[in-house]
Design a protein around this motif. Structure first.
Motif, mmCIF file in Angstrom:
data_model
loop_
_atom_site.group_PDB
_atom_site.id
_atom_site.type_symbol
_atom_site.label_atom_id
_atom_site.label_comp_id
_atom_site.label_asym_id
_atom_site.label_seq_id
_atom_site.Cartn_x
_atom_site.Cartn_y
_atom_site.Cartn_z
ATOM 1 N N PRO A 184 0.799 -1.231 0.000
ATOM 2 C CA PRO A 184 0.000 0.000 0.000
ATOM 3 C C PRO A 184 0.827 1.274 0.000
ATOM 4 O O PRO A 184 0.323 2.339 -0.376
ATOM 5 C CB PRO A 184 -0.816 -0.114 1.291
ATOM 6 C CG PRO A 184 -0.923 -1.583 1.539
ATOM 7 C CD PRO A 184 0.393 -2.136 1.105
ATOM 8 N N HIS A 185 2.089 1.185 0.397
ATOM 9 C CA HIS A 185 2.903 2.393 0.549
ATOM 10 C C HIS A 185 4.010 2.516 -0.483
ATOM 11 O O HIS A 185 4.304 3.615 -0.944
ATOM 12 C CB HIS A 185 3.514 2.434 1.953
ATOM 13 C CG HIS A 185 2.512 2.285 3.049
ATOM 14 N ND1 HIS A 185 1.433 3.121 3.184
ATOM 15 C CD2 HIS A 185 2.401 1.367 4.043
ATOM 16 C CE1 HIS A 185 0.699 2.744 4.227
ATOM 17 N NE2 HIS A 185 1.262 1.681 4.753
ATOM 18 N N GLU A 186 4.637 1.387 -0.835
ATOM 19 C CA GLU A 186 5.786 1.446 -1.728
ATOM 20 C C GLU A 186 5.756 0.311 -2.741
ATOM 21 O O GLU A 186 5.177 -0.751 -2.493
ATOM 22 C CB GLU A 186 7.097 1.340 -0.939
ATOM 23 C CG GLU A 186 7.526 2.624 -0.277
ATOM 24 C CD GLU A 186 8.944 2.534 0.268
ATOM 25 O OE1 GLU A 186 9.644 3.565 0.221
ATOM 26 O OE2 GLU A 186 9.356 1.450 0.747
ATOM 27 N N ALA A 187 6.404 0.561 -3.874
ATOM 28 C CA ALA A 187 6.633 -0.465 -4.879
ATOM 29 C C ALA A 187 8.115 -0.457 -5.204
ATOM 30 O O ALA A 187 8.716 0.615 -5.333
ATOM 31 C CB ALA A 187 5.803 -0.189 -6.137
ATOM 32 N N GLY A 188 8.705 -1.642 -5.303
ATOM 33 C CA GLY A 188 10.127 -1.654 -5.614
ATOM 34 C C GLY A 188 10.756 -3.022 -5.521
ATOM 35 O O GLY A 188 10.095 -4.036 -5.299
ATOM 36 N N TYR A 189 12.078 -3.028 -5.672
ATOM 37 C CA TYR A 189 12.859 -4.262 -5.746
ATOM 38 C C TYR A 189 13.211 -4.748 -4.341
ATOM 39 O O TYR A 189 13.974 -4.099 -3.615
ATOM 40 C CB TYR A 189 14.117 -4.015 -6.575
ATOM 41 C CG TYR A 189 13.800 -3.690 -8.015
ATOM 42 C CD1 TYR A 189 13.680 -4.703 -8.963
ATOM 43 C CD2 TYR A 189 13.561 -2.371 -8.420
ATOM 44 C CE1 TYR A 189 13.362 -4.411 -10.293
ATOM 45 C CE2 TYR A 189 13.236 -2.078 -9.739
ATOM 46 C CZ TYR A 189 13.138 -3.100 -10.672
ATOM 47 O OH TYR A 189 12.811 -2.810 -11.976
ATOM 48 N N SER A 190 12.655 -5.892 -3.970
ATOM 49 C CA SER A 190 12.737 -6.389 -2.600
ATOM 50 C C SER A 190 14.170 -6.535 -2.115
ATOM 51 O O SER A 190 14.502 -6.107 -1.005
ATOM 52 C CB SER A 190 12.024 -7.745 -2.490
ATOM 53 O OG SER A 190 10.671 -7.641 -2.844
ATOM 54 N N LEU A 191 15.039 -7.154 -2.906
ATOM 55 C CA LEU A 191 16.397 -7.433 -2.449
ATOM 56 C C LEU A 191 17.395 -6.356 -2.859
ATOM 57 O O LEU A 191 18.410 -6.175 -2.196
ATOM 58 C CB LEU A 191 16.862 -8.800 -2.977
ATOM 59 C CG LEU A 191 16.012 -9.999 -2.551
ATOM 60 C CD1 LEU A 191 16.675 -11.297 -2.990
ATOM 61 C CD2 LEU A 191 15.794 -10.013 -1.042
ATOM 62 N N THR A 192 17.114 -5.641 -3.937
ATOM 63 C CA THR A 192 18.011 -4.568 -4.360
ATOM 64 C C THR A 192 17.917 -3.375 -3.420
ATOM 65 O O THR A 192 18.910 -2.717 -3.116
ATOM 66 C CB THR A 192 17.678 -4.130 -5.797
ATOM 67 O OG1 THR A 192 17.816 -5.255 -6.662
ATOM 68 C CG2 THR A 192 18.595 -3.014 -6.256
ATOM 69 N N GLY A 193 16.706 -3.067 -2.959
ATOM 70 C CA GLY A 193 16.508 -1.935 -2.067
ATOM 71 C C GLY A 193 16.308 -0.640 -2.822
ATOM 72 O O GLY A 193 16.992 0.357 -2.579
ATOM 73 N N ALA A 194 15.372 -0.627 -3.769
ATOM 74 C CA ALA A 194 15.060 0.583 -4.535
ATOM 75 C C ALA A 194 13.544 0.679 -4.644
ATOM 76 O O ALA A 194 12.899 -0.214 -5.199
ATOM 77 C CB ALA A 194 15.695 0.525 -5.923
ATOM 78 N N PHE A 195 12.969 1.772 -4.117
ATOM 79 C CA PHE A 195 11.517 1.853 -3.976
ATOM 80 C C PHE A 195 10.991 3.226 -4.387
ATOM 81 O O PHE A 195 11.705 4.224 -4.340
ATOM 82 C CB PHE A 195 11.100 1.582 -2.530
ATOM 83 C CG PHE A 195 11.588 0.265 -1.993
ATOM 84 C CD1 PHE A 195 10.876 -0.902 -2.206
ATOM 85 C CD2 PHE A 195 12.788 0.196 -1.284
ATOM 86 C CE1 PHE A 195 11.330 -2.120 -1.723
ATOM 87 C CE2 PHE A 195 13.253 -1.018 -0.798
ATOM 88 C CZ PHE A 195 12.518 -2.174 -1.022
ATOM 89 N N VAL A 196 9.707 3.224 -4.753
ATOM 90 C CA VAL A 196 9.007 4.460 -5.056
ATOM 91 C C VAL A 196 7.625 4.365 -4.412
ATOM 92 O O VAL A 196 7.114 3.255 -4.192
ATOM 93 C CB VAL A 196 8.886 4.659 -6.591
ATOM 94 C CG1 VAL A 196 7.966 3.616 -7.205
ATOM 95 C CG2 VAL A 196 8.404 6.058 -6.935
#
Length: 563
Positions: A205-217
């Motif tokens: 609900p808050h963020e979308a991004g790469y779980s293991l890379t650590g990059a979110f929007v």
């Protein structure tokens, strides 16, 4: 091994923030702190020793499996609730068909407090009539004109997902969350088609991004451009999210069959029944329809390795007749016919160009650009699924693989194509999961998800217990497996159909509830709810014992640290 970064690096623009770092989103942290109170109260009812600061973090995973997974997860949750253990769950994460269940649940504020009522509402809907043809076409048109990037996922949402979920859900994920103070935290999972290193991508609900890379929007900004911005894209609705998560229920051949049986008819209906072209030179409906059917059959022929030349000749003849003998269609199939040594990969490449040429002929030469005909055909030809603007494009950060920074767009597809369970969404170090309850609704081998996860975790040096499965287990799966290790989460693995709830008829149950078959009848849904729920009825004591072991181990470790 991933370098776990504590600090966050934030890139700000007028539409939101891109966050590079592995710590949890602040809003998720706040929710987890509140949810732990609910978990604590649930454990205390069973007289399980734990403290406020050391409540075990428990994640429930639902695998993919089309409507089988949707109904199977619902039946499992209902029985888990009746067992008094649903409030132990901190995270609920799904792949593919399981996300259909999740999306239906989270429509209801605090669904976990009234699950029997919510279940009945969902079952009534998916057992009832489907979405009307008028509403289906209106939604397809809305997607087409409302987005900068249109892909087959939009078509999949309207033409496939609605036939199973029986609704067009236009709610937004980020808008729902204020209504869910008492439910597990939801995580929807997909994969990045082009990413080979860490493809797992999560949407909460808050963020979308790469779980293991650590990059979110921020989820509401996912899909917007963050460099050289033109405009903010609207947040995807829940219908599209369900399609994104389940964008490939079967292999490429099955999808072409689906396109032939459903999408081609829709295209011709759009062109001739809903918004007919005013160009007097537009081809007749029957001829247009036949060319498209032949085009799909050619793709199927190439995939099967059979000769498509007769279909090719039929298409050429029709297009030549339509153009009065002046067709300038440029196709590359002759290359395939001339090169007898061409492999399947080369054949598919030639077929892609051929499909593009035919589609371009209709959309350009025959002036059929007024509705999404050309775009849909090009998406089919180029196999474009789940394409979004890349929120990392042109950024410079050593913590993110260079391949994720270079392209302007990324394609996100069904995670089941890589791993049919959302393990890596909950294996982020910061989520500190103590117990994983994995519900496997896969089509055949119920152990591929857990064995593949164990192998991948070993390569990435992510803590995960060793998994050993015998050949007898594969043939006759039991209802409950526990995998443990040192300094790893405990993993409980529950196959949907097993010797406990199906006896010696496991194969018959699998055949009856196929992934790609038509939507289940009301009787089939009721039966599947019962058999999936039975896994928790017969294993309640075992599950409670594992929760007790994990909780008390964490409690005693905390006590030792205080001494």
């Amino acid at each position: 091994m991933t370098n776990w970064i504590i600090q966050n690096i934030n890139y700000q623009n007028e539409f939101g923030e891109v966050r590079i770092g592995h710590s949890l989103n602040e809003e998720e942290e706040e929710f987890v702190a509140r949810r732990r109170n609910t978990v604590l109260q649930c454990l205390q009812k069973f007289k399980i020793r734990c403290s406020q600061d050391e409540v075990p973090n428990i994640a429930l995973l639902g695998s993919g499996g089309g409507q089988r997974a949707m109904v199977g997860l619902l039946g499992s949750l209902v029985q888990l609730d009746k067992a008094g253990l649903l409030d132990c769950v901190l995270y609920l994460s799904g792949v593919s068909g399981s996300t259909w269940c999740m999306a239906s649940l989270y429509q209801e504020p605090d669904w976990s407090t009234k699950l029997e009522t919510v279940k009945n509402k969902i079952i009534k809907r998916i057992s009832g009539p489907g979405v009307s043809w008028t509403d289906t076409l209106a939604k397809l048109k809305k997607y087409y004109y409302g987005k900068d990037i249109f892909s087959l996922t939009d078509v999949w949402a309207v033409m496939l997902v609605t036939t199973y979920v029986k609704e067009i859900d236009e709610c937004k994920l980020s808008d729902q969350w204020d209504q869910h103070s008492k439910d597990p935290f939801p995580i929807y999972t997909v994969i990045d088609k082009q990413c080979k290193q860490h493809p797992w991508f999560e949407i909460s609900p808050h963020e979308a991004g790469y779980s293991l890379t650590g990059a979110f929007v921020g989820t509401s900004s996912f899909g917007s451009q963050f460099k050289n911005t033109t405009k903010k894209q609207d947040e995807m609705d829940m219908l599209y999210l369900q399609a994104l998560c389940s964008s490939v229920l079967a292999d490429e051949e099955e999808i072409w069959k689906w396109i032939k049986g459903t999408t081609i008819e829709t295209l011709c209906s759009c062109l001739f029944n809903v918004s007919p072209s005013k160009d007097p030179h537009s081809p007749p409906t029957d001829e247009c329809y036949q060319v498209l059917l032949n085009l799909v059959d050619m793709n199927l022929a190439v995939l099967k390795g059979t000769d498509p030349s007769a279909l090719d000749q039929s298409i050429r003849t029709t297009l030549t007749d339509l153009s009065g003998g002046q067709s300038q269609l440029i196709c590359q199939l002759e290359k395939l016919n001339d090169d007898k040594t061409a492999g399947k990969k080369a054949a598919k490449q030639y077929m892609m160009q051929y499909t593009v040429d035919v589609c371009n002929y209709f959309s350009s030469e025959r002036k059929l650009n007024s509705w999404p005909f050309g775009s849909i055909c090009r998406c089919i030809a180029q196999w474009i699924w789940g394409r979004h603007y890349n929120f990392l494009h042109n950024m410079r950060d050593e913590a993110v693989p260079a391949a994720l920074l270079e392209s302007e767009t990324r394609d996100y597809i069904d995670a089941g194509l890589l791993l049919n369970s959302p393990y890596f969404s909950v294996l982020r170090k910061e989520r500190d999961i103590d117990l994983i309850i994995s519900l496997d609704f896969s089509e055949s081998d119920y152990f591929t998800t857990v064995t593949q996860t164990a192998e991948t975790c070993k390569k990435l040096k992510i803590p995960f217990p060793e998994v050993n499965i015998t050949s007898e287990d594969v043939k006759k799966p039991k209802a409950f497996y526990v995998f443990k290790g040192t300094n790893t989460p405990t993993v409980i693995h529950i196959p949907l159909f097993n010797v406990s709830n199906c006896g010696d008829k496991i194969d018959a149950w699998r055949k009856k509830y196929g992934t790609t078959q038509v939507p289940y009848s009301a009787e089939m849904i009721a039966e599947l709810l019962q058999v999936s729920g039975k896994n928790f009825t017969i294993n309640r004591a075992k599950l409670l014992e594992q929760i007790r072991v994990v909780a008390e181990a964490k409690y005693f470790q905390a006590q030792e640290r205080q001494i």
